[in-house]
Design a protein around this motif. Structure first.
Motif, PDB file in Angstrom:
ATOM      1  N   GLN A  33     -10.138   3.890  14.603  1.00  0.00           N
ATOM      2  CA  GLN A  33     -11.126   3.934  13.524  1.00  0.00           C
ATOM      3  C   GLN A  33     -10.533   4.524  12.252  1.00  0.00           C
ATOM      4  O   GLN A  33     -10.847   4.080  11.150  1.00  0.00           O
ATOM      5  CB  GLN A  33     -12.342   4.740  13.968  1.00  0.00           C
ATOM      6  CG  GLN A  33     -13.151   3.992  14.995  1.00  0.00           C
ATOM      7  CD  GLN A  33     -14.580   4.472  15.064  1.00  0.00           C
ATOM      8  OE1 GLN A  33     -15.003   5.311  14.287  1.00  0.00           O
ATOM      9  NE2 GLN A  33     -15.335   3.929  15.996  1.00  0.00           N
ATOM     10  N   HIS A  34      -9.671   5.533  12.430  1.00  0.00           N
ATOM     11  CA  HIS A  34      -8.989   6.122  11.264  1.00  0.00           C
ATOM     12  C   HIS A  34      -8.132   5.078  10.573  1.00  0.00           C
ATOM     13  O   HIS A  34      -8.141   4.960   9.351  1.00  0.00           O
ATOM     14  CB  HIS A  34      -8.108   7.292  11.711  1.00  0.00           C
ATOM     15  CG  HIS A  34      -8.869   8.574  11.760  1.00  0.00           C
ATOM     16  ND1 HIS A  34      -8.596   9.649  10.951  1.00  0.00           N
ATOM     17  CD2 HIS A  34      -9.924   8.948  12.515  1.00  0.00           C
ATOM     18  CE1 HIS A  34      -9.447  10.620  11.215  1.00  0.00           C
ATOM     19  NE2 HIS A  34     -10.251  10.227  12.163  1.00  0.00           N
ATOM     20  N   ARG A  35      -7.394   4.314  11.398  1.00  0.00           N
ATOM     21  CA  ARG A  35      -6.517   3.272  10.841  1.00  0.00           C
ATOM     22  C   ARG A  35      -7.347   2.225  10.110  1.00  0.00           C
ATOM     23  O   ARG A  35      -6.985   1.769   9.028  1.00  0.00           O
ATOM     24  CB  ARG A  35      -5.714   2.597  11.965  1.00  0.00           C
ATOM     25  CG  ARG A  35      -4.499   3.404  12.429  1.00  0.00           C
ATOM     26  CD  ARG A  35      -3.523   2.518  13.177  1.00  0.00           C
ATOM     27  NE  ARG A  35      -4.093   1.970  14.392  1.00  0.00           N
ATOM     28  CZ  ARG A  35      -3.996   2.557  15.596  1.00  0.00           C
ATOM     29  NH1 ARG A  35      -3.335   3.684  15.722  1.00  0.00           N
ATOM     30  NH2 ARG A  35      -4.537   2.002  16.654  1.00  0.00           N
ATOM     31  N   LYS A  36      -8.485   1.861  10.700  1.00  0.00           N
ATOM     32  CA  LYS A  36      -9.354   0.842  10.117  1.00  0.00           C
ATOM     33  C   LYS A  36      -9.863   1.302   8.754  1.00  0.00           C
ATOM     34  O   LYS A  36      -9.876   0.544   7.779  1.00  0.00           O
ATOM     35  CB  LYS A  36     -10.539   0.601  11.065  1.00  0.00           C
ATOM     36  CG  LYS A  36     -11.067  -0.812  11.019  1.00  0.00           C
ATOM     37  CD  LYS A  36     -11.989  -1.042  12.179  1.00  0.00           C
ATOM     38  CE  LYS A  36     -13.332  -1.520  11.730  1.00  0.00           C
ATOM     39  NZ  LYS A  36     -14.315  -1.574  12.809  1.00  0.00           N
ATOM     40  N   MET A  37     -10.280   2.578   8.701  1.00  0.00           N
ATOM     41  CA  MET A  37     -10.794   3.158   7.463  1.00  0.00           C
ATOM     42  C   MET A  37      -9.713   3.147   6.386  1.00  0.00           C
ATOM     43  O   MET A  37      -9.957   2.777   5.235  1.00  0.00           O
ATOM     44  CB  MET A  37     -11.249   4.599   7.747  1.00  0.00           C
ATOM     45  CG  MET A  37     -11.946   5.275   6.595  1.00  0.00           C
ATOM     46  SD  MET A  37     -13.628   4.731   6.480  1.00  0.00           S
ATOM     47  CE  MET A  37     -14.369   5.806   7.670  1.00  0.00           C
ATOM     48  N   LEU A  38      -8.491   3.525   6.789  1.00  0.00           N
ATOM     49  CA  LEU A  38      -7.363   3.578   5.866  1.00  0.00           C
ATOM     50  C   LEU A  38      -7.075   2.180   5.324  1.00  0.00           C
ATOM     51  O   LEU A  38      -6.896   1.979   4.125  1.00  0.00           O
ATOM     52  CB  LEU A  38      -6.135   4.129   6.606  1.00  0.00           C
ATOM     53  CG  LEU A  38      -4.953   4.520   5.743  1.00  0.00           C
ATOM     54  CD1 LEU A  38      -5.284   5.761   4.925  1.00  0.00           C
ATOM     55  CD2 LEU A  38      -3.727   4.798   6.621  1.00  0.00           C
ATOM     56  N   ARG A  39      -7.077   1.188   6.249  1.00  0.00           N
ATOM     57  CA  ARG A  39      -6.815  -0.196   5.858  1.00  0.00           C
ATOM     58  C   ARG A  39      -7.856  -0.673   4.862  1.00  0.00           C
ATOM     59  O   ARG A  39      -7.540  -1.331   3.884  1.00  0.00           O
ATOM     60  CB  ARG A  39      -6.856  -1.089   7.101  1.00  0.00           C
ATOM     61  CG  ARG A  39      -5.487  -1.604   7.511  1.00  0.00           C
ATOM     62  CD  ARG A  39      -5.549  -2.889   8.312  1.00  0.00           C
ATOM     63  NE  ARG A  39      -6.575  -2.912   9.322  1.00  0.00           N
ATOM     64  CZ  ARG A  39      -6.406  -2.512  10.581  1.00  0.00           C
ATOM     65  NH1 ARG A  39      -5.252  -2.017  10.970  1.00  0.00           N
ATOM     66  NH2 ARG A  39      -7.389  -2.592  11.445  1.00  0.00           N
ATOM     67  N   LYS A  40      -9.106  -0.294   5.101  1.00  0.00           N
ATOM     68  CA  LYS A  40     -10.205  -0.710   4.227  1.00  0.00           C
ATOM     69  C   LYS A  40     -10.005  -0.118   2.825  1.00  0.00           C
ATOM     70  O   LYS A  40     -10.162  -0.818   1.829  1.00  0.00           O
ATOM     71  CB  LYS A  40     -11.525  -0.219   4.824  1.00  0.00           C
ATOM     72  CG  LYS A  40     -12.692  -1.070   4.455  1.00  0.00           C
ATOM     73  CD  LYS A  40     -13.894  -0.657   5.256  1.00  0.00           C
ATOM     74  CE  LYS A  40     -15.158  -0.806   4.464  1.00  0.00           C
ATOM     75  NZ  LYS A  40     -16.290  -0.147   5.108  1.00  0.00           N
TER      76      LYS A  40
END
Lengths: 200, 157
Positions: A33-40
């Protein structure tokens, strides 16, 4: 006949260990989820950067005489970008993580308020979006229309014909669909809240 | 207390609460996952003045209540999953039926009775749900009766 204590025993004897995800899975999900947020966030930054570069290139390569052309272009681009953001805001479920530690009753209030705010945003935003696009396009096309009257007439008619169709048909339909979804959600949350507050 | 210790001690209880709420193993697992992600994210903000159990159940309850927003995604897969689950022993069958009985109650009732079944004291249930203690007592009495009757009807079949 089972007593309530028997039911409690049955309840507490569940679940089987393998029914629950293991802790490694949970921690992996946190990282994901952290990675997803960062990607966003990176995607949003890239989108803004690409828009800025696009405007700069346009500004340098095509020399327009009227400042209205540049202003119109900027209004259209800003309106479209704001549309992307508002759409994202409307499509995500309640971002109310900060209040997750409150009691269920106050959390339900938070969720109801959140959905009502989404409804207001929806009702106000579509109007602003179309007005922004119309003013931007009108200013942008003004220079071309001034150079060539027949081109101007066709361009204005085509553009505003399309806007009229979007305003009177597409906008109403989009608002109706999303409002129905939000109303359903608010109704459901309010029913749960009533179930919690009433003493019968 | 480390996150791993909290998880080991509390995940079965949170799972039961979620199962009582949705009566669907996969959705319950998702809710357990969401709950512990929220716990992990907020662990630094946990103040010792509240009991950790109250804190964890508040988060789990709110995640269940919020799940209505995500429910649509799961609807399509709900039926085949339900059909695929066949309890293996009479004990498991009873557990499955108890989950079913709880999940047929109203949302607020499901949460309250799951906490009672877990053995949580009334004052703590009031703190988790935000309902007054007097009201909690009345509700618990009524829901207990309702659930026991539902379960008895099943046993008589």
């Amino acid at each position: 006949m089972k007593t309530f204590e028997d039911l409690q025993d049955i309840w507490q004897s569940s679940p089987q260990i393998n029914a629950i995800p293991d802790v490694a899975t949970i921690l992996e999900e946190v990282k994901k989820q952290h990675r997803k947020m960062l990607r966003k966030n990176i995607m949003v930054a890239l989108l803004l950067a690409a828009t800025a570069i696009y405007i700069t290139i346009l500004g340098f390569n095509f020399v327009f005489k009227f400042p209205t052309t540049y202003i119109g272009m900027a209004i259209v681009v800003l309106t479209v970008i704001s549309g992307v953001f508002v759409n994202a805001l409307l499509s995500v479920p309640a971002k109310t993580n900060g209040q997750i530690m409150e009691s269920a009753s106050s959390y339900l209030e938070v969720l109801i308020k959140y959905n009502n705010r989404q409804k207001r945003l929806l009702a106000n935003y579509y109007g602003i979006y179309f007005i922004g696009l119309s003013i931007g396009m009108a200013m942008y096309l003004y220079e071309f229309a001034a150079r060539n009257i027949s081109f101007g007439v066709i361009a204005y008619l085509g553009t505003f014909g399309w806007f009229a169709f979007s305003w009177f048909y597409l906008r109403k339909q989009a608002i109706r669909k999303q409002q129905a979804k939000l109303n359903g959600m608010i109704e459901k949350l309010e029913a749960v809240k009533t179930g919690m507050d009433t003493s019968n | 207390m480390t996150f791993e210790e909290i998880y080991a001690g509390w995940s079965p209880k949170v799972y039961r609460l979620c199962m009582g709420y949705v009566n669907d193993h996969d959705r319950a697992k998702d809710l357990v996952q969401d709950t512990f992600i929220a716990i992990w994210q907020n662990l630094a903000g946990f103040r010792q003045e509240a009991a950790i159990g109250t804190w964890i159940f508040r988060i789990a309850t709110n995640i269940c209540l919020r799940s209505a927003e995500k429910k649509q995604k799961h609807l399509s897969s709900e039926l085949p999953l339900q059909l695929a689950e066949t309890p293996e022993s009479p004990k498991e069958e009873k557990i499955e039926f108890l989950y079913k009985c709880v999940s047929e109650l109203e949302e607020a009732e499901r949460i309250i009775i799951s906490l009672v079944l877990e053995g949580i004291p009334q004052a703590e249930i009031a703190a988790i749900t935000g309902i007054s203690e007097g009201n909690t007592r009345v509700k618990i009495h009524r829901i207990k009766q309702k659930l026991t009757e539902k379960f008895a009807a099943y046993e008589n079949i």
